[in-house]
Design an enzyme around this catalytic site. Structure first.
Site, PDB file in Angstrom:
ATOM      1  N   CYS A 113       0.804  -1.225   0.000  1.00 33.51           N
ATOM      2  CA  CYS A 113       0.000   0.000   0.000  1.00 33.51           C
ATOM      3  C   CYS A 113       0.834   1.271   0.000  1.00 33.51           C
ATOM      4  O   CYS A 113       0.323   2.352  -0.316  1.00 33.51           O
ATOM      5  CB  CYS A 113      -0.956   0.003   1.193  1.00 33.51           C
ATOM      6  SG  CYS A 113      -2.044  -1.447   1.252  1.00 33.51           S
ATOM      7  N   HIS A 246      -3.572   7.077   1.862  1.00 33.22           N
ATOM      8  CA  HIS A 246      -3.939   5.723   1.443  1.00 33.22           C
ATOM      9  C   HIS A 246      -5.329   5.422   1.995  1.00 33.22           C
ATOM     10  O   HIS A 246      -5.638   5.720   3.151  1.00 33.22           O
ATOM     11  CB  HIS A 246      -2.918   4.725   1.984  1.00 33.22           C
ATOM     12  CG  HIS A 246      -3.331   3.300   1.841  1.00 33.22           C
ATOM     13  ND1 HIS A 246      -3.795   2.767   0.659  1.00 33.22           N
ATOM     14  CD2 HIS A 246      -3.361   2.285   2.751  1.00 33.22           C
ATOM     15  CE1 HIS A 246      -4.099   1.485   0.838  1.00 33.22           C
ATOM     16  NE2 HIS A 246      -3.839   1.186   2.094  1.00 33.22           N
ATOM     17  N   ASN A 276     -10.096  -0.456  -0.375  1.00 33.07           N
ATOM     18  CA  ASN A 276      -8.641  -0.373  -0.317  1.00 33.07           C
ATOM     19  C   ASN A 276      -8.068  -0.991  -1.593  1.00 33.07           C
ATOM     20  O   ASN A 276      -8.149  -2.193  -1.794  1.00 33.07           O
ATOM     21  CB  ASN A 276      -8.146  -1.127   0.926  1.00 33.07           C
ATOM     22  CG  ASN A 276      -6.639  -1.067   1.094  1.00 33.07           C
ATOM     23  OD1 ASN A 276      -5.904  -0.681   0.193  1.00 33.07           O
ATOM     24  ND2 ASN A 276      -6.163  -1.471   2.262  1.00 33.07           N
TER      25      ASN A 276
END
Length: 319
Positions: A113, A246, A276
């Protein structure tokens, strides 16, 4: 000294949308359960025929068009991904072929990520050193392919997509400062430990996450690195116009914003509709805010994120 700045942004989301209500028909969950814990309401899922490089190509083409740059002007391609098309060649090489360009450097970066920030700073350093003049930086993922769709703790969290930026040489700084970090001691709380050996998959091929441990680590790490990045840049919190974090969990995003003293009105949040998307989430969110007019030229933007490794970082830039 040469500097780099973002010339254009682009993104792509697969057309198939999987809502919380649709997930509740498959597993023991509900829209209320998912939203209350994560803030996610839906996510995009790639079709069986779509690969990571396919998603990357569409985002890259959008970024190139936005920048007014032809694909053959690019002399560096860096793709951040955790879900490559294959073991090798790299997704960046496959993307290069799909864009119809040949010969420039192309490689992948794997920091989950945090991958887009690692890729962006790598490209920035290429340009600052004179090794490249125009770079294509992409975050692209098909996270749906490494999820156990019977595990409601993880399958509700992730989605697929790609985001890209074109980075170009500039006389004035665009990327002001960055700070990247990693700590392999935390490898066991977020991982996908499988590997290919002797023609077989060995180990668990699904994403594993210790949610409470990840949350605890992420909140502290992101707050600390944001403060250090600003301090080393000689800037104060009130000089940040936008936070593009993020998109992992709404509570983590809110905690980071609070630490920076930013109201949520100045935080770009795409999590409810996208989930996500790992390395794709920051460039996806950046593109959304640029295209809807929130992020304007000359404004100061902080990108920030954390993922498996653990790897994390913050990038402070003038858009």
């Amino acid at each position: 000294m040469a500097y780099s700045r973002i010339l254009g942004t682009g993104s792509y989301l697969p057309p198939t949308v999987l809502s919380n209500a649709m997930l509740a028909e498959r597993i023991d969950t509900s829209d209320e359960w998912i939203v209350s814990r994560t803030g996610i309401r839906a996510r995009h899922i790639a079709d069986e025929q779509e690969t990571t490089s396919d998603l990357a190509c569409k985002a890259a083409q959008a970024a190139l068009a936005d920048a007014g740059v032809a694909a053959d002007e690019i002399d560096l391609i860096v793709v951040a991904t955790t879900t490559p098309d294959m073991v090798f060649p790299s997704t960046a090489c496959l993307l290069q072929e799909k864009l119809g360009v040949h010969g420039c450097a192309a490689f992948d970066v794997q920091a989950v990520c945090a991958g887009f920030m690692y890729a962006l700073i790598t490209a920035n350093n290429y340009i600052k050193s004179g090794m490249a003049k125009k770079a294509l930086v992409v975050g692209a993922e098909v996270m749906s392919r490494i999820l156990d769709w019977q595990d409601r703790r993880t399958c509700v969290l992730f989605g697929d997509g790609a985001g890209a930026v074109v980075l170009g040489e500039s006389d004035e700084p665009g990327i002001l400062h960055a700070k990247l970090a990693a700590d392999g001691r935390y490898k066991d709380i977020l991982n996908t430990p499988a590997q290919i050996a002797d023609g077989k998959i060995q180990g668990m091929p699904y994403l594993h996450m210790d949610g409470p441990a990840v949350f605890k680590f992420a909140v502290k790490a992101l707050s600390d690195i944001a403060e250090k990045t600003l301090g080393e840049a000689g800037m104060s919190k009130d000089q940040v116009d936008w936070l593009v974090p993020h998109q992992a969990n709404l509570r983590i995003i809110e905690s980071t914003a609070k630490h920076l003293g930013l109201p949520m009105e100045r935080v770009v949040v795409t999590l409810p509709e996208q989930g996500n998307t790992s390395a794709a989430s920051i460039p996806l969110a950046l593109d959304v805010a640029v295209r809807d007019g929130r992020i304007q030229r000359g404004q100061t933007v902080m990108l920030e994120g954390i993922g498996g490794g653990f790897a994390w970082g913050a990038v402070l830039l003038t858009f």
